[in-house]
Design a protein around this motif. Structure first.
Motif, PDB file in Angstrom:
ATOM      1  N   LEU A  60       0.824  -1.226   0.000  1.00 20.52           N
ATOM      2  CA  LEU A  60       0.000   0.000   0.000  1.00 20.52           C
ATOM      3  C   LEU A  60       0.851   1.266   0.000  1.00 20.52           C
ATOM      4  O   LEU A  60       0.350   2.369  -0.202  1.00 20.52           O
ATOM      5  N   CYS A  61       2.162   1.122   0.204  1.00 17.37           N
ATOM      6  CA  CYS A  61       3.042   2.304   0.085  1.00 17.37           C
ATOM      7  C   CYS A  61       3.304   2.632  -1.377  1.00 17.37           C
ATOM      8  O   CYS A  61       3.864   3.682  -1.692  1.00 17.37           O
ATOM      9  N   ASN A  62       2.883   1.756  -2.272  1.00 19.24           N
ATOM     10  CA  ASN A  62       3.001   2.024  -3.719  1.00 19.24           C
ATOM     11  C   ASN A  62       1.651   2.529  -4.195  1.00 19.24           C
ATOM     12  O   ASN A  62       0.688   1.759  -4.323  1.00 19.24           O
ATOM     13  N   PHE A  63       1.560   3.833  -4.443  1.00 20.71           N
ATOM     14  CA  PHE A  63       0.262   4.436  -4.763  1.00 20.71           C
ATOM     15  C   PHE A  63      -0.342   3.853  -6.037  1.00 20.71           C
ATOM     16  O   PHE A  63      -1.523   3.506  -6.060  1.00 20.71           O
ATOM     17  N   ASP A  64       0.446   3.732  -7.096  1.00 22.57           N
ATOM     18  CA  ASP A  64      -0.109   3.246  -8.373  1.00 22.57           C
ATOM     19  C   ASP A  64      -0.716   1.847  -8.216  1.00 22.57           C
ATOM     20  O   ASP A  64      -1.823   1.567  -8.694  1.00 22.57           O
ATOM     21  N   ASP A  65       0.009   0.976  -7.508  1.00 25.60           N
ATOM     22  CA  ASP A  65      -0.515  -0.386  -7.314  1.00 25.60           C
ATOM     23  C   ASP A  65      -1.794  -0.368  -6.469  1.00 25.60           C
ATOM     24  O   ASP A  65      -2.715  -1.142  -6.693  1.00 25.60           O
ATOM     25  N   THR A  66      -1.811   0.517  -5.493  1.00 24.23           N
ATOM     26  CA  THR A  66      -3.009   0.618  -4.636  1.00 24.23           C
ATOM     27  C   THR A  66      -4.192   1.139  -5.444  1.00 24.23           C
ATOM     28  O   THR A  66      -5.289   0.591  -5.415  1.00 24.23           O
ATOM     29  N   HIS A  67      -3.917   2.186  -6.232  1.00 27.46           N
ATOM     30  CA  HIS A  67      -4.975   2.817  -7.048  1.00 27.46           C
ATOM     31  C   HIS A  67      -5.574   1.811  -8.034  1.00 27.46           C
ATOM     32  O   HIS A  67      -6.779   1.785  -8.274  1.00 27.46           O
ATOM     33  N   ALA A  68      -4.708   0.919  -8.541  1.00 32.96           N
ATOM     34  CA  ALA A  68      -5.170  -0.065  -9.546  1.00 32.96           C
ATOM     35  C   ALA A  68      -6.223  -1.009  -8.956  1.00 32.96           C
ATOM     36  O   ALA A  68      -7.151  -1.442  -9.656  1.00 32.96           O
ATOM     37  N   ILE A  69      -6.124  -1.281  -7.666  1.00 33.45           N
ATOM     38  CA  ILE A  69      -7.113  -2.172  -7.024  1.00 33.45           C
ATOM     39  C   ILE A  69      -8.503  -1.525  -7.088  1.00 33.45           C
ATOM     40  O   ILE A  69      -9.509  -2.166  -7.381  1.00 33.45           O
ATOM     41  N   PHE A  70      -8.540  -0.225  -6.844  1.00 28.90           N
ATOM     42  CA  PHE A  70      -9.825   0.500  -6.859  1.00 28.90           C
ATOM     43  C   PHE A  70     -10.358   0.652  -8.277  1.00 28.90           C
ATOM     44  O   PHE A  70     -11.565   0.654  -8.508  1.00 28.90           O
ATOM     45  N   GLN A  71      -9.439   0.755  -9.250  1.00 23.17           N
ATOM     46  CA  GLN A  71      -9.889   0.830 -10.658  1.00 23.17           C
ATOM     47  C   GLN A  71     -10.520  -0.496 -11.069  1.00 23.17           C
ATOM     48  O   GLN A  71     -11.494  -0.539 -11.813  1.00 23.17           O
ATOM     49  N   GLU A  72      -9.988  -1.583 -10.489  1.00 27.90           N
ATOM     50  CA  GLU A  72     -10.507  -2.912 -10.854  1.00 27.90           C
ATOM     51  C   GLU A  72     -11.787  -3.241 -10.079  1.00 27.90           C
ATOM     52  O   GLU A  72     -12.604  -4.042 -10.500  1.00 27.90           O
ATOM     53  N   ASN A  73     -11.933  -2.597  -8.913  1.00 30.09           N
ATOM     54  CA  ASN A  73     -13.112  -2.865  -8.064  1.00 30.09           C
ATOM     55  C   ASN A  73     -13.858  -1.558  -7.809  1.00 30.09           C
ATOM     56  O   ASN A  73     -13.690  -0.918  -6.767  1.00 30.09           O
ATOM     57  N   THR A  74     -14.683  -1.164  -8.750  1.00 27.62           N
ATOM     58  CA  THR A  74     -15.356   0.148  -8.636  1.00 27.62           C
ATOM     59  C   THR A  74     -16.608   0.066  -7.756  1.00 27.62           C
ATOM     60  O   THR A  74     -17.297   1.054  -7.566  1.00 27.62           O
ATOM     61  N   ASP A  75     -16.846  -1.132  -7.168  1.00 32.51           N
ATOM     62  CA  ASP A  75     -18.062  -1.307  -6.347  1.00 32.51           C
ATOM     63  C   ASP A  75     -17.729  -1.471  -4.868  1.00 32.51           C
ATOM     64  O   ASP A  75     -18.480  -2.079  -4.120  1.00 32.51           O
TER      65      ASP A  75
END
Ligand code: WQD
Length: 344
Positions: A60-75
């Motif tokens: 979670l200290c890697n912002f891009d990787d963290t952000h990608a989880i939310f892009q994949e799970n928009t619900d």
């Protein structure tokens, strides 16, 4: 079905909370880089619930990787944020690692909360924020004191960040201040997996009793308490887990009076180290090999919770007593030994 993202989902409290969320009808995903946990704990979650939980092995200290989880799970409807380092002694020796990990991961998740407008956020805080309280039991309005460790400071700073964020986000936020989570799920399919020599009391007791440790020390018996040893509010991890489900429900039902609330998660009973050992010996039938050693720097002398606010507002009922905590912890330690033996 509401979807909850659990950060640190492979951890001790995280995995028990995932079980409780699933049993209460939630859809759950986990994010855990397994730096301090083992993804196999989710096999135990599956044995209990029948559900295979997806874990994103992401730092979670890697912002891009963290952000990608939310892009994949928009619900995602809510987040329960456990992910953090939590060893008090280690934090004293390695403060930068603790501030960097615990604060950057929280800030990255909060940026995603903002970007994706996540409605609910529950934060894993700790009774450590109270420091050495002047008066016990402590309530949520007991003034916090300077933290005794960088670990405790990261929890105090985390709460301050959330208080400020709650003023500008629509997200409804809760901080849960745990006292001392111990024990294992009654199925004994999941439990605590300390890495290396355990710092915490109960795994030190069970590893000593099973022979993994040659013995253990009681860190001081000359304190101003009823038997001289430190006093804590030990609480079963499954009671703590259920409080997280109730906190999400509380927010979903808009019962919160402000969009930042704090709850103490303790039993309301103070127990000394020696009393905890006596309970363990009673339920396990094992005479524990311990001796009285010197005080441990940074230890709080005595603290336990006034949990009225959580009991009344979350509808939280404590199910497990001290003997249950010790019994499930011991059964889990025995299971770990069987698993170890089966591997060899
Ligand atoms: C409890 C008591 C020890 C080991 C910390 C964090 C808290 C939470 C739980 C994360 C103390 C004594 C211990 C041993 C002993 N962590 N002890 N011999 O320090 O109260 O709380 O862990 O959520 O935030 O601050 O827990 O279990 O380490 O210690 O005598 O071998 O047991 O001195 O009095 P603590 P603990």
């Amino acid at each position: 079905m509401a979807k909850i993202l659990v950060t640190g989902g492979c951890g001790f409290i995280g995995s028990h909370t995932i079980v409780d969320l699933i049993e209460n009808g939630y859809d759950v995903i986990s994010v855990d880089n397994n730096s301090r946990s083992d993804a196999s704990i989710l096999d135990g979650v599956e044995k209990i619930t029948g559900q295979k939980v997806k874990n994103y092995k992401v730092d979670l200290c890697n912002f891009d990787d963290t952000h990608a989880i939310f892009q994949e799970n928009t619900d995602i409807d809510g987040i329960i944020h456990f992910a953090a380092y939590k060893a008090v002694g280690e934090s004293v020796d390695r403060p930068i690692m603790y501030y960097e990990n615990n604060l950057n991961s929280l800030l990255n998740v909060l940026k995603c909360v903002r970007d994706f407008d996540i409605p609910y956020f529950v934060f894993s805080s700790s009774c450590t924020v109270y420091g050495n309280p002047d008066k016990i039991p402590v309530t949520e309005s007991t003034p916090t004191k300077p933290a005794e460790s960088p670990y405790g400071a990261t929890k105090q700073m985390g709460e301050q960040i959330l208080q400020d964020v709650a003023k500008v986000f629509d997200t409804q936020i809760i901080s849960l201040r745990y006292f001392n989570p111990v024990g294992a799920h009654p199925s004994i399919e999941i439990g605590e997996l300390p890495i290396g020599r355990p710092q915490n009391l109960v795994p030190a007791i069970t590893q000593t009793a099973i022979g993994k440790l040659p013995g253990m020390k009681v860190h001081g018996a000359d304190y101003d308490t009823r038997d001289g040893s430190c006093l804590r509010d030990y609480i079963h991890v499954s009671d703590i887990a259920h409080a997280h489900t109730l906190a999400i429900k509380f927010l979903q039902e808009q019962k919160n009076s402000s969009n930042y609330e704090i709850f103490n998660l303790g039993t309301g009973n103070g127990v000394t180290v020696l009393e905890a050992i006596q309970s363990f010996e009673k339920v396990s039938g094992v005479k524990l090999n311990y001796e009285i050693g010197p005080r441990r720097p940074g230890d709080v002398i005595a603290i336990y919770a006034n949990n009225d606010y959580a009991v009344k507002n979350l509808g939280w009922e404590i199910k497990y007593g001290l003997d249950d905590m010790m019994r499930t912890a011991w059964l889990w330690e025995e299971k770990l030994k069987e698993k170890e033996a089966a591997k060899n």
